[in-house]
Design a protein around this motif. Sequence first.
Motif, PDB file in Angstrom:
ATOM      1  N   ASP A  28      -4.602  35.112  71.660  1.00 44.69           N
ATOM      2  CA  ASP A  28      -3.888  34.670  70.468  1.00 44.69           C
ATOM      3  C   ASP A  28      -4.587  35.155  69.212  1.00 44.69           C
ATOM      4  O   ASP A  28      -5.826  35.134  69.109  1.00 44.69           O
ATOM      5  N   GLY A  29      -3.801  35.568  68.227  1.00 47.63           N
ATOM      6  CA  GLY A  29      -4.344  35.974  66.942  1.00 47.63           C
ATOM      7  C   GLY A  29      -3.283  35.842  65.863  1.00 47.63           C
ATOM      8  O   GLY A  29      -2.088  36.044  66.120  1.00 47.63           O
ATOM      9  N   GLU A  30      -3.725  35.514  64.661  1.00 47.82           N
ATOM     10  CA  GLU A  30      -2.772  35.318  63.569  1.00 47.82           C
ATOM     11  C   GLU A  30      -3.454  35.605  62.237  1.00 47.82           C
ATOM     12  O   GLU A  30      -4.545  35.072  61.968  1.00 47.82           O
ATOM     13  N   ASP A  31      -2.839  36.424  61.408  1.00 45.55           N
ATOM     14  CA  ASP A  31      -3.317  36.739  60.064  1.00 45.55           C
ATOM     15  C   ASP A  31      -4.747  37.276  60.065  1.00 45.55           C
ATOM     16  O   ASP A  31      -5.555  36.926  59.198  1.00 45.55           O
ATOM     17  N   ILE A  32      -5.091  38.096  61.049  1.00 48.34           N
ATOM     18  CA  ILE A  32      -6.398  38.738  61.095  1.00 48.34           C
ATOM     19  C   ILE A  32      -6.181  40.235  61.324  1.00 48.34           C
ATOM     20  O   ILE A  32      -5.137  40.657  61.832  1.00 48.34           O
ATOM     21  N   VAL A  33      -7.176  41.032  60.945  1.00 48.41           N
ATOM     22  CA  VAL A  33      -7.078  42.487  61.056  1.00 48.41           C
ATOM     23  C   VAL A  33      -8.012  42.951  62.167  1.00 48.41           C
ATOM     24  O   VAL A  33      -9.243  42.812  62.072  1.00 48.41           O
ATOM     25  N   LEU A  34      -7.447  43.508  63.224  1.00 49.10           N
ATOM     26  CA  LEU A  34      -8.218  43.976  64.370  1.00 49.10           C
ATOM     27  C   LEU A  34      -8.794  45.354  64.080  1.00 49.10           C
ATOM     28  O   LEU A  34      -8.090  46.249  63.606  1.00 49.10           O
ATOM     29  N   THR A  35     -10.081  45.533  64.385  1.00 49.63           N
ATOM     30  CA  THR A  35     -10.711  46.840  64.151  1.00 49.63           C
ATOM     31  C   THR A  35     -11.270  47.474  65.424  1.00 49.63           C
ATOM     32  O   THR A  35     -11.460  48.694  65.467  1.00 49.63           O
ATOM     33  N   ARG A  41      -7.327  30.947  66.296  1.00 47.93           N
ATOM     34  CA  ARG A  41      -6.686  32.266  66.380  1.00 47.93           C
ATOM     35  C   ARG A  41      -6.568  32.922  65.018  1.00 47.93           C
ATOM     36  O   ARG A  41      -6.275  34.120  64.932  1.00 47.93           O
ATOM     37  N   ARG A  42      -6.777  32.166  63.951  1.00 48.86           N
ATOM     38  CA  ARG A  42      -6.781  32.738  62.606  1.00 48.86           C
ATOM     39  C   ARG A  42      -8.177  33.223  62.217  1.00 48.86           C
ATOM     40  O   ARG A  42      -8.387  33.687  61.101  1.00 48.86           O
ATOM     41  N   ILE A  43      -9.138  33.061  63.135  1.00 51.51           N
ATOM     42  CA  ILE A  43     -10.511  33.538  62.929  1.00 51.51           C
ATOM     43  C   ILE A  43     -10.783  34.784  63.762  1.00 51.51           C
ATOM     44  O   ILE A  43     -11.324  35.775  63.283  1.00 51.51           O
ATOM     45  N   THR A  44     -10.398  34.717  65.044  1.00 54.63           N
ATOM     46  CA  THR A  44     -10.576  35.861  65.933  1.00 54.63           C
ATOM     47  C   THR A  44      -9.608  35.722  67.093  1.00 54.63           C
ATOM     48  O   THR A  44      -9.038  34.648  67.317  1.00 54.63           O
ATOM     49  N   TYR A  45      -9.429  36.819  67.833  1.00 55.29           N
ATOM     50  CA  TYR A  45      -8.554  36.769  69.008  1.00 55.29           C
ATOM     51  C   TYR A  45      -9.236  35.975  70.119  1.00 55.29           C
ATOM     52  O   TYR A  45     -10.423  36.167  70.416  1.00 55.29           O
ATOM     53  N   PHE A  46      -8.446  35.088  70.783  1.00 59.76           N
ATOM     54  CA  PHE A  46      -9.049  34.208  71.771  1.00 59.76           C
ATOM     55  C   PHE A  46      -7.945  33.586  72.624  1.00 59.76           C
ATOM     56  O   PHE A  46      -6.766  33.612  72.253  1.00 59.76           O
ATOM     57  N   LEU A  47      -8.326  33.055  73.775  1.00 60.26           N
ATOM     58  CA  LEU A  47      -7.434  32.180  74.531  1.00 60.26           C
ATOM     59  C   LEU A  47      -7.490  30.809  73.855  1.00 60.26           C
ATOM     60  O   LEU A  47      -8.280  29.939  74.226  1.00 60.26           O
ATOM     61  N   ALA A  57     -17.507  41.900  80.216  1.00 63.71           N
ATOM     62  CA  ALA A  57     -17.816  41.613  78.812  1.00 63.71           C
ATOM     63  C   ALA A  57     -16.700  42.171  77.942  1.00 63.71           C
ATOM     64  O   ALA A  57     -16.299  43.333  78.096  1.00 63.71           O
ATOM     65  N   LEU A  58     -16.213  41.345  77.034  1.00 63.68           N
ATOM     66  CA  LEU A  58     -15.155  41.744  76.111  1.00 63.68           C
ATOM     67  C   LEU A  58     -15.658  41.553  74.688  1.00 63.68           C
ATOM     68  O   LEU A  58     -16.145  40.478  74.337  1.00 63.68           O
ATOM     69  N   GLU A  59     -15.585  42.612  73.894  1.00 60.72           N
ATOM     70  CA  GLU A  59     -16.000  42.527  72.493  1.00 60.72           C
ATOM     71  C   GLU A  59     -14.809  42.845  71.601  1.00 60.72           C
ATOM     72  O   GLU A  59     -14.113  43.839  71.805  1.00 60.72           O
ATOM     73  N   ILE A  60     -14.598  41.981  70.621  1.00 56.63           N
ATOM     74  CA  ILE A  60     -13.525  42.177  69.653  1.00 56.63           C
ATOM     75  C   ILE A  60     -14.111  42.076  68.258  1.00 56.63           C
ATOM     76  O   ILE A  60     -14.881  41.150  67.959  1.00 56.63           O
ATOM     77  N   ARG A  61     -13.737  43.037  67.413  1.00 56.22           N
ATOM     78  CA  ARG A  61     -14.142  42.993  66.016  1.00 56.22           C
ATOM     79  C   ARG A  61     -12.890  42.883  65.158  1.00 56.22           C
ATOM     80  O   ARG A  61     -11.908  43.593  65.385  1.00 56.22           O
ATOM     81  N   ASN A  62     -12.942  41.980  64.205  1.00 55.90           N
ATOM     82  CA  ASN A  62     -11.792  41.825  63.308  1.00 55.90           C
ATOM     83  C   ASN A  62     -12.283  41.280  61.976  1.00 55.90           C
ATOM     84  O   ASN A  62     -13.440  40.849  61.838  1.00 55.90           O
ATOM     85  N   THR A  63     -11.416  41.317  61.000  1.00 54.40           N
ATOM     86  CA  THR A  63     -11.719  40.734  59.698  1.00 54.40           C
ATOM     87  C   THR A  63     -10.639  39.701  59.355  1.00 54.40           C
ATOM     88  O   THR A  63      -9.533  39.729  59.887  1.00 54.40           O
ATOM     89  N   THR A 111     -14.207  38.739  55.566  1.00 57.43           N
ATOM     90  CA  THR A 111     -15.253  38.308  56.487  1.00 57.43           C
ATOM     91  C   THR A 111     -15.139  39.098  57.785  1.00 57.43           C
ATOM     92  O   THR A 111     -14.054  39.185  58.376  1.00 57.43           O
ATOM     93  N   LEU A 112     -16.253  39.651  58.218  1.00 60.44           N
ATOM     94  CA  LEU A 112     -16.296  40.386  59.484  1.00 60.44           C
ATOM     95  C   LEU A 112     -16.675  39.417  60.602  1.00 60.44           C
ATOM     96  O   LEU A 112     -17.673  38.693  60.496  1.00 60.44           O
ATOM     97  N   VAL A 113     -15.879  39.437  61.676  1.00 58.36           N
ATOM     98  CA  VAL A 113     -16.144  38.598  62.850  1.00 58.36           C
ATOM     99  C   VAL A 113     -16.337  39.501  64.062  1.00 58.36           C
ATOM    100  O   VAL A 113     -15.459  40.328  64.374  1.00 58.36           O
ATOM    101  N   ILE A 114     -17.491  39.382  64.709  1.00 59.51           N
ATOM    102  CA  ILE A 114     -17.736  40.090  65.964  1.00 59.51           C
ATOM    103  C   ILE A 114     -17.763  39.035  67.069  1.00 59.51           C
ATOM    104  O   ILE A 114     -18.584  38.109  67.047  1.00 59.51           O
ATOM    105  N   ASN A 115     -16.876  39.196  68.019  1.00 57.61           N
ATOM    106  CA  ASN A 115     -16.645  38.193  69.051  1.00 57.61           C
ATOM    107  C   ASN A 115     -16.950  38.811  70.412  1.00 57.61           C
ATOM    108  O   ASN A 115     -16.191  39.648  70.911  1.00 57.61           O
ATOM    109  N   ARG A 116     -18.085  38.415  71.011  1.00 55.18           N
ATOM    110  CA  ARG A 116     -18.481  38.951  72.319  1.00 55.18           C
ATOM    111  C   ARG A 116     -18.307  37.835  73.357  1.00 55.18           C
ATOM    112  O   ARG A 116     -18.920  36.778  73.250  1.00 55.18           O
ATOM    113  N   MET A 117     -17.469  38.101  74.344  1.00 55.40           N
ATOM    114  CA  MET A 117     -17.122  37.084  75.333  1.00 55.40           C
ATOM    115  C   MET A 117     -17.449  37.542  76.748  1.00 55.40           C
ATOM    116  O   MET A 117     -17.332  38.732  77.071  1.00 55.40           O
TER     117      MET A 117
END
Length: 897
Positions: free
Chosen positions: A57-64, A128-134, A93-99, A35-41
Motif C-alpha cells: 500500500d502507498g498513497e501520496d508518496i514518490v517512489l524512487t 502508507r502515506r509514509i512508505t510502501y508497506f503491507l 530482503a526488500l528495500e524501498i526508497r521514496n519521498t 523527506t527521504l524514507v529508506i525502508n529495508r524489510m
Amino acid sequence: MREGTTPLVRREDYTAPSHWIRSVDLSFDLDPAKTLVINRMQVEPNADRPGEALRLDGEDIVLTRVLVNGESISFRNEGGQLVLENLPAEPFALEIRNTCAPEKNLELSGLYTSGGSFFTQCEAQGFRRITYFLDRPDVMALFRVTLRADARAYPVLLSNGNRVDQGKLDHGRHYATWVDPHPKPSYLFALVAGELVCREQRVRSRSGKDHLLQVYVRAGDLDKTEHAMNSLIASVVWDEARFGLSLDLERFMIVAVSDFNMGAMENKGLNIFNTKFVLANPATATDVDYANIEAVVGHEYFHNWTGNRVTCRDWFQLSLKEGLTVYRDQTFSQDMAGEASARAVKRIEDVRQLRQMQFPEDAGPMAHPVRPEQYQAIDNFYTTTVYEKGAEVVRMMATLVGEACFRAGMDLYFQRHDGQAVTCDDYAQAIADANPGSPLATRLDAFKRWYAQAGTPRVSAQGVYSAETGSYTLTLSQQTPATPGQPVKAPFVIPVAMGLLDSDGRPLLLQLQGEADYGGTDRVLVLDQASQTFVFTGLYGLTAAPVPSLLRGFSAPVILEWQADEAALFTQLRHDTDPFNRWEAAQRLAVQRLLSAVRSGQPLQLDAAWLDAQRAVLRDPALDAAFKDLVLTPPSAGYLAEQLAADGVPVDPPRIHAARESLRAQLAQALHDDWVWAFETHQDNGAYRPDPVSSGRRALANLALSHLVLDAARSGDTVWPGKAFQRVKDAGNLTDRQGALIALLHAHHELAEPALARVHAQFKGEALVIDRWFALQAGTPERDGRVFARIKALALHPDYSLRNPNRARSLLATLFVMNPSALHREDAAGYVFWADKVVEVDAFNPQLAARLARGLDRWRTLAEPYRSAAREALIRVSGRADLSPDTREIVTRALQD
C-alpha cells in the motif's frame, strides 16, 4: 483517491497476506518539503499462498527505488498499490526508497508538520502515506528506526521503543536510533522531531525494574503537564495492580500536538496526544478537562497491552482493542474517584454519554454492529458503537462471570494471545473458557450476537404482585428494531441487575421460585429469550406492590420500557439504594413532563410534586453535590428527540427547545431561594483541587448560578448577573469562570458580551481556552436566531481556522451535533451552512469532514419543513464529484432508503 467508486471491504472476505514482513529498518532524512524514507524489510512468503505477487500500500508518496536482495526489479502500480511479481520463494530482503512532503500534508494522516515540528498519525491507514508497506494490522514486525535532521531546528528525535544510539552528523545535523523489541503492526508506528521540552519521572515496577516516563510539549507549556504525568504514573500503578500488566519498555513517552484529528494515539511507547488531553492548570482547564486527561492518558497507556501486545487481526475487530480499553479506562477512572458515590457519578456520566451519542447512532443510517461487517472508509468506524457500546459488551461479560473471574479470563487471554493479532471471538472465548459453567460460558454463542447485531434492544418489564401468595411475577421481554441490512434480530443475552423495594423504599430480600433460601437484596437475571418470567416468593406482609429497581448500574446497553406510575418513580428518586436508578427515576419524571408538553403543543406547566422533589434533592444533606448536579440537570434536547423518534413522532427541534427552556425558567423561579443556598454553601475557596468532591461542589454552585442569572433575566434583578460578571473577572479557576460565562450566555444577558470580550483578551494566547471560547458561544441555546447569526460571524473571526481540528470542531461540531436549537431553522440556513462547511473541510481533511457530516444522520426523524430541507443539503453534498470517500460514505448512507 477521489475518483471512481471506493471498493467495499467485507469481513467475510478476509484472507491472510501473501507475505509476512518480519522486520523493518527505517531511515528518515527529515525535511518539511521533501523527506527521504529508506525502508529495508525482511520479507517471508506466506507458505499458504505460494507464488503470489506482493501488493504494498502507498498513497501520496514518490517512489524512487525498489531492490530485492540488493538488485533492482520491475514493478507496477495498480489501484493505489505497488505490485511486485516473480519474487523469491524463500525469505528475502526488500528495500524501498521514496519521498514524501510533510508540510503539504493537511490531512494530518501519515507524516506531517505542525508548529515547525514533525509528527505522525498512522491509525488506521496512515503508514502508507509514509512508505510502501503491507499496511494492515495482522502484519506485525520488529522496527528499527533512524531519524536524521537539523540539530538546531529539531533537537528532539523520538520513535517507538528504546533509544539505542544517538550522535552528531556533518553540517549541523544529528541522528537518533530507536529499536522496539516487540513486534507491532504499522499503524502503531510513530515518530516525532522538533523543538520540545519534557517533564520526566522515574518509576519502579513491582518487579523491581526502573522506567523513565516523559511528557513532551512545546516550550511554554511545561507548567501544564503535572496532571498528565500524575495520571500516567497512576495508570502504570493501576494496571499492574488490577490486571498484573507491567510496562514493558525502558521508557514511556507522551507528546502533545495541537494539530491532531483524534484525541490521542497509543503508538508503542510513544503516545501522541491532542494538546487538550495533556495540558492543564487551574487557569486554563476545567474540572472536566482534568477528568478527561486522566481518562485518556489511562486509555492510551492501557492500550500497551489491550491493543499493542495483543492487536486486531483486521479492522473489523477494532472493538477488540477499543471497546476493551474503554472499559478499562472507565474502571480506572472509577477506582481513581474512590468512594462509592463518586464511582456512581462516573458511571452515570458514562451512561449519559452513551445514550446521547451511541443510541442515536444505533437508530440511524450509520447503525452498525460492534464488529462491523463491511466498510468503505475505515476511519468512519471509529464510532461510539465500536468504543462505548463495545465497552458495555465487555462490562456485561464481567457482570456475567463476576469481577474475580473476569480477571482470570483476562489472564488467559494474554497467556494465549500475547504477540498476536486476533479477533473479538478469541477474546470472548478466553473469558468463557476461564469460567466454565458461568452464564457467559453456557450462552457464549448467543452472547456474541452483541458483536454481530446492530441496534439497541428494547426491554419491556411487567410486574404482578399477589398478596395472597406473597409472590411478585416479573416478565421481561426483548425486541430490537430493524437496522440497515439487518431487518430481523435474534434475542440478545441481557444481564438485568435488579432489586425490589417496598412502598417506603426499603430493599426486599429476594428469593426466586424454587430456591431454598433468600439470596440478598440484589440479583442479576439473565434474559436470553424473547420473553421470560421470573417469580419472586416470600414477599408477605407488604402494604402495596413492590417497586422494581431494574437495570441497576445500567447493567446492559438497552432501552428499558417500564410503565412505572409516578408514585413508584418518586419512591426510587427518594430511596433507591442504587444511585444509577435514583438518577434514572429523576430523568424519567422530567422526560414525562417535557414530552407531554412537546406532544400536546401546550405550554409546559410544572407541578408542585415534581418541584418539591427537585428541592428535596437539592437540600438533601446525604447526597453528594456531583450527584445533585446530575439529577437537577434536565435531559438533553437530543435525548428527548430520540424518545419521540422511537415512538414514531416527528421531531420538532424548536418545540423541544421551548419545552426545555420553560422547564429551566420555572425551576429557576420556583427554587430561587434554594439556588441561593446552593450557590453560597458550595463555594470552594481554598487551593484548587480537581478531586471528585471539590469538582462536585463547583458543578452544583455553577448550576445554581446559571438558574439565578436566568431568573434574574425574568425579574429584572441586577445582583446575580453582576455576581456572574464579577466571577468571570476574578474566578480563581477556569471551571468557575466558565460557569459564570455560561450563566450569562444561556440567559442571553447583556453582560455576556463584555464577559466574552474580557475572556478573549485575557486568554488570547491560550489556544485551548480560545477553543472553549468559540464552543461556549456555539453551544448557547438559540433565541430569535441570534445564536446562529453569532456562529456564522465567528466562522469569519480572525482567530478561527478550519485547518486546526480543535478550532474547527469548537464551532462546527458544537453547532452540528450539540446545538439543535440553532441548527434546525425554518429557513434552512443551518443546513446550508452545514453543507458549505462539510464541503470546505473535505477538500483538505476528509476525516474531519466526515465527522462533521454526521450532524445530519437523523434527518429522517425530523418534522417538516426541517426534514425536506435537511435532505436537500445532503443531496447537495453527495452530488459533488470531488467528494472524499470518507465523507461520501457518510452522506450516501444517510440518504439510502
